[in-house]
Design a protein around this motif. Structure first.
Motif, PDB file in Angstrom:
ATOM      1  N   GLN A   1      48.747  40.825  32.830  1.00 37.58           N
ATOM      2  CA  GLN A   1      48.165  42.163  32.757  1.00 37.58           C
ATOM      3  C   GLN A   1      46.822  42.267  33.483  1.00 37.58           C
ATOM      4  O   GLN A   1      46.280  43.360  33.623  1.00 37.58           O
ATOM      5  CB  GLN A   1      48.004  42.564  31.287  1.00 37.58           C
ATOM      6  N   HIS A   2      46.295  41.144  33.981  1.00 35.92           N
ATOM      7  CA  HIS A   2      45.042  41.156  34.731  1.00 35.92           C
ATOM      8  C   HIS A   2      45.322  41.526  36.190  1.00 35.92           C
ATOM      9  O   HIS A   2      45.282  40.692  37.092  1.00 35.92           O
ATOM     10  CB  HIS A   2      44.366  39.781  34.654  1.00 35.92           C
ATOM     11  N   THR A   3      45.618  42.776  36.434  1.00 34.96           N
ATOM     12  CA  THR A   3      46.027  43.208  37.774  1.00 34.96           C
ATOM     13  C   THR A   3      44.921  43.071  38.806  1.00 34.96           C
ATOM     14  O   THR A   3      45.194  43.015  40.008  1.00 34.96           O
ATOM     15  CB  THR A   3      46.502  44.672  37.725  1.00 34.96           C
ATOM     16  N   GLU A   4      43.666  42.995  38.353  1.00 34.97           N
ATOM     17  CA  GLU A   4      42.564  42.870  39.302  1.00 34.97           C
ATOM     18  C   GLU A   4      42.359  41.429  39.765  1.00 34.97           C
ATOM     19  O   GLU A   4      41.604  41.170  40.715  1.00 34.97           O
ATOM     20  CB  GLU A   4      41.258  43.396  38.670  1.00 34.97           C
ATOM     21  N   ASN A   5      43.058  40.492  39.127  1.00 32.41           N
ATOM     22  CA  ASN A   5      42.919  39.073  39.467  1.00 32.41           C
ATOM     23  C   ASN A   5      43.803  38.744  40.674  1.00 32.41           C
ATOM     24  O   ASN A   5      45.029  38.882  40.617  1.00 32.41           O
ATOM     25  CB  ASN A   5      43.308  38.204  38.267  1.00 32.41           C
ATOM     26  N   THR A   6      43.189  38.307  41.762  1.00 32.42           N
ATOM     27  CA  THR A   6      43.923  37.995  42.993  1.00 32.42           C
ATOM     28  C   THR A   6      44.982  36.925  42.763  1.00 32.42           C
ATOM     29  O   THR A   6      46.039  36.920  43.403  1.00 32.42           O
ATOM     30  CB  THR A   6      42.954  37.523  44.094  1.00 32.42           C
TER      31      THR A   6
END
Length: 279
Positions: free
Chosen positions: A136-141
């Motif tokens: 769910q950490h969509t901002e994590n590359t």
């Protein structure tokens, strides 16, 4: 074989698939044939399940694994039943560097239910929560790589638990049980188009009468019931997760017309397709 169960138990679902919109409505509480893997850990209470034709009880600190494209049905459960589940698409698993000597799939097929220790339950739940968290950490590359690493860790942990718990177990199937297993494999591959007993009997080089007798003796149900159950499970899935019209679904399931499909559906679901979609 149709069941109506009250929605009075807890399921903590997490679905991980390439096309999330396809599986986001998938539930452990309904009959299904999921195209990936399903892992469940019972945290409280008990339930009785059926995978294809085999029935299993599931209690606290027990793990259940459902392989791709198996017919799953929850037959009953206690009012305090709580299960943590992970629906994992085959796409994710196939990309992982699973050791070639890890014969996990065979063991999972033969012994899908396993008793595990409370500390092992905690380990599995911790990994499970990390999978959900990082996915769910969509901002994590590096989200996909991190998630994949935790999935790999989960599979290795499950493989370890099955190594320890099923080392002394073996399966000795009778001729009729082997034929029944082969029938279910063929059924999952062909039920969308082929619904005659003669087709499956021919594939197994048997007479329809002998195959029907073998399946009935092993499962307790006529072979035509299993064929129809596979069709109705997929029909329900299409009605639940897609916006296709009844006409489109009837064509997808190879019914001659929507009226025939509607009568078939009502016979097994006790409601019309539209009533089911709106329920």
């Amino acid at each position: 074989m149709n069941l109506e169960l009250p929605d009075d138990f807890m399921i903590r679902n997490f679905v991980l698939a390439e096309a999330m919109e396809t599986y986001e409505k998938q539930s452990f509480g309904e009959q299904f044939m999921f195209e990936g893997f399903v892992f469940g850990v019972c945290l409280k209470g008990n339930a009785r399940l059926r995978i294809n034709y085999r029935e299993y009880s599931l209690s606290e600190n027990e793990m259940i694994t459902i392989l791709p494209n198996q017919m799953f049905t929850m037959l009953s459960r206690s009012s305090d039943f709580i299960i943590e589940t992970l629906f994992l698409s085959a796409d994710y698993v196939l990309r992982l560097p699973i050791p070639k000597n890890l014969n996990l799939i065979k063991r999972l097929s033969e012994h899908p239910r396993q008793q595990i220790q409370p500390e092992d339950v905690r380990d599995i739940l911790e990994i499970h929560s990390l999978i959900a968290k990082y996915h769910q950490h969509t901002e994590n590359t590096y989200r996909e790589r991190i998630t994949g690493s935790f999935i790999y860790a989960l599979l290795m942990e499950i493989g370890h638990l099955y190594d320890n718990s099923s080392a002394g177990l073996s399966s000795h199937l009778s001729r009729q049980e082997v034929l029944t297993e082969q029938f279910f494999e063929l059924l999952i591959q062909n039920y969308l188009k082929e619904r005659s007993v003669a087709f499956y009997a021919e594939k197994l080089c048997l007479t329809p009468k002998y195959l029907s007798m073998a399946v009935k003796k092993v499962t307790g149900h006529p072979i035509i019931e299993w064929i129809n159950e596979a069709v109705i499970i997929e029909a329900k899935r299409q009605l639940r997760i897609t916006d296709q019209t009844v006409l489109q679904i009837s064509e997808y399931l190879n019914f001659p017309n929507p009226s025939f499909f509607g009568r078939f559906f009502k016979q097994y679901a006790s409601m019309t397709p539209l009533e089911y979609r709106n329920s």
